[in-house]
Design an enzyme around this catalytic site. Structure first.
Site, PDB file in Angstrom:
ATOM      1  N   ASP A  46       0.815  -1.228   0.000  1.00 28.48           N
ATOM      2  CA  ASP A  46       0.000   0.000   0.000  1.00 28.48           C
ATOM      3  C   ASP A  46       0.842   1.269   0.000  1.00 28.48           C
ATOM      4  OD1 ASP A  46      -2.109  -1.824   0.267  1.00 28.48           O
ATOM      5  OD2 ASP A  46      -2.128  -1.634   2.442  1.00 28.48           O
ATOM      6  N   GLU A 219     -11.050   0.971  -3.971  1.00 27.51           N
ATOM      7  CA  GLU A 219     -10.395   1.375  -2.721  1.00 27.51           C
ATOM      8  C   GLU A 219      -9.084   2.093  -3.030  1.00 27.51           C
ATOM      9  OE1 GLU A 219      -9.849  -2.311  -0.673  1.00 27.51           O
ATOM     10  OE2 GLU A 219      -8.552  -3.141  -2.220  1.00 27.51           O
TER      11      GLU A 219
END
Length: 556
Positions: A46, A219
């Protein structure tokens, strides 16, 4: 006159080259170098990045490991140095009782007017928060919680009119999903001085690129502004092999946003599984412009071995980005993510070769930034000194949702080894100390010294739910031991020694797929850790590790 002009020109070049904080303009003298993917090897998922005054700052998720959110700095996008951890105080981050794959999800780093901001989510905790700092190396503030942001993956966007917004993954409209994985991207105005939400959230993206096709798990959103457009970029498809990155644009920050006709702009899901040097699961990206006018994107990816198993977790990669018809597109220079890409670097840049060896004899005053604890240590149960690092043998275990006597580093490559020298004595069968290769509470191997039938023993244990299965036991007649775990793609090999010259196997070709994400599930990668436990019983014992050495073989 001509000599004066030449002298002024030369002086201006010298001043420019000596100014570390000045942005490098397009056209300045440069060399063409290369960088190696992944730029951060091992469990660094991420990624989010921002550029400030010619330097780049990158952060990653850490889930239930402490300290939370490592922060890396680079001045050239080739050499990366960890300069700290954002959540490095227990009062900032309490991970007690959380599963390994809960905790710190998807931090996003941004900068405005002398302040660095990180927005993030604690899944299983108080959810979304923001922290700030004037120096990216810290200290960072305590979290300011923003409960109005219901969802995950918040990211700040600073608009040119002085207003700011948080964009995030959230529930389906009216919290009534049309299908499994139906999510939205929402936005709410945010006061960056008061660190509070203004007004009500609005839906920017419903479902994903085309809701008629039932896209899942939109997302990791970010918004960028360029050429009169607002670009909303997000991950789609879930974080496994179907992972991708998609982009939308609008003339207004509030929308409506149109989907790029050629979405996704990054994915590897369409490629054959048996391709050479495969990188899978690509997505969750953040893009930026460098000092030479070129664009890049950092994103997560995985390096599997046979059957799409991987033990190193989701790692940070980087690839070029180009603009086509006012749309940002990843330029992989082919279909596959490459191990190396060319990049412009400052003239005469000193390139630091990535070191294949990490060695620590614990002579410093503080732990190296590479280390993590499993959850937050609320008391200090370790000490560093002339003999190494000493860990108290405590009842807590890594099979439970506790903070055990566990200090680890990431397994960075599929081939390599970790070794240590350890002093530990016991006359109790429940007291153990050694090295663990750990994926989660139900999936780990433990190479340890213990006591059995009146003798010192070396054991190899395998997690079995909340219990431990003994794979092998070998008697020894000495106190100080050397332990070694070798990673070899789909296998681990476990050894012990009395002198580091003559290694004896306790088990070889042990199944590594047991610790792979495909088998174990979750969002993290494996750790090599120093670990001692008394298995739920009180103990006054301790284990001293003289040194820890990690060697990686995949450095080409």
């Amino acid at each position: 006159m001509k000599k004066s002009l030449v002298l002024m020109f030369v002086l201006s070049l010298i001043i420019t080259s000596c100014s570390p904080k000045k942005e490098q303009p397009t056209g300045q003298l440069f060399d063409v170098g290369t960088y190696k993917n992944p730029i951060l090897a091992g469990f660094y998922p991420d990624p989010s990045i921002c550029k400030v005054a010619g330097s780049y700052y990158l952060v990653n998720s850490t889930f239930a490991y402490f300290p939370g959110i490592p922060i890396f700095k680079s001045d050239d996008l080739v050499n990366w140095e960890q300069i700290g951890n954002v959540l490095d105080r227990p009062e900032q981050l309490n991970l007690s009782g959380l599963e390994v794959s809960q905790g710190v999800f998807a931090p996003a780093i941004r900068y405005a007017n002398g302040v660095y901001y990180i927005t993030c989510t604690i899944v299983g905790g108080k959810n979304n928060f923001v922290v700030t700092a004037s120096d990216p190396s810290g200290p960072w503030s305590d979290p300011v919680w923003i409960p109005e942001v219901e969802g995950i993956d918040p990211s700040l966007f600073f608009d040119g009119d002085g207003r700011s917004y948080i964009i995030y993954n959230s529930d389906a409209p009216d919290k009534t999903p049309l299908y499994d994985g139906h999510r939205t991207i929402k936005m709410v105005e945010f006061d960056i001085k008061g660190l509070k939400v203004i007004g009500e959230p609005m839906i920017l993206i419903n479902g994903g690129t085309d809701i008629k096709k039932k896209p899942v798990w939109i997302e990791g959103p970010h918004i960028y502004k360029k050429n009169g457009y607002y670009y909303l970029m997000a991950a789609e498809g879930g974080t496994a092999e179907d992972h991708s990155e998609v982009v939308f644009r609008s003339k207004s920050v509030t929308g409506p946003y149109e989907s790029y006709a050629q979405n996704p702009i990054l994915t590897q899901r369409h490629l054959p599984e048996d391709r050479e040097n495969a990188v899978t699961s690509t997505g969750h990206a953040d893009i930026f412009e460098d000092g030479f006018g070129d664009w890049w994107g950092v994103f997560l990816g995985c390096r599997p071995y046979s059957g799409n198993h991987f033990n190193t977790g989701r790692e940070t990669f980087m690839a070029p980005v180009v603009w086509k018809d006012n749309w940002p597109v990843f330029d992989l220079q082919g279909e596959v993510v490459k191990k190396r890409y060319e990049i412009k670097v400052p003239k005469e840049m000193t390139q630091v070769k990535r070191d294949s060896l990490f060695f620590d004899d614990f002579t410093g005053e503080e732990l190296n930034f590479k280390y993590n604890f499993l959850r937050t240590p609320m008391t200090k149960w370790y000490a560093m000194g002339g003999e190494g690092i000493t860990l108290r043998t405590r009842p807590e275990t890594c099979s439970n949702k506790e903070n055990p006597s566990f200090i680890g580093v990431r397994q960075s490559h599929l081939k390599g080894e970790v070794a240590t020298a350890m002093d530990f004595g016991t006359t109790r069968t429940n007291e153990k100390a050694g090295l663990v290769v750990f994926q989660n509470a139900e999936h780990f191997y433990y190479l340890c010294k213990s006591y059995q039938d009146g003798e010192n023993v070396i054991q190899l244990l395998k997690s079995n739910g909340s219990d431990l299965e003994t794979m092998n036991t070998i008697k020894i007649d000495y106190e100080k031991v050397y332990l070694k775990i070798m990673a070899d793609n789909g296998f681990y090999h476990f050894y012990f020694s009395s002198d580091t010259k003559n290694w004896s196997p306790i088990a070889e070709k042990v199944d590594a797929t047991f610790l792979s994400t495909k088998t174990a599930g979750g969002f993290v990668g494996c750790y090599y850790a120093m670990y001692t436990t008394s298995l739920g019983k009180e103990s006054a014992n301790k284990a001293t590790y003289e040194w820890l050495r990690v060697v990686d073989e995949d450095m080409n």
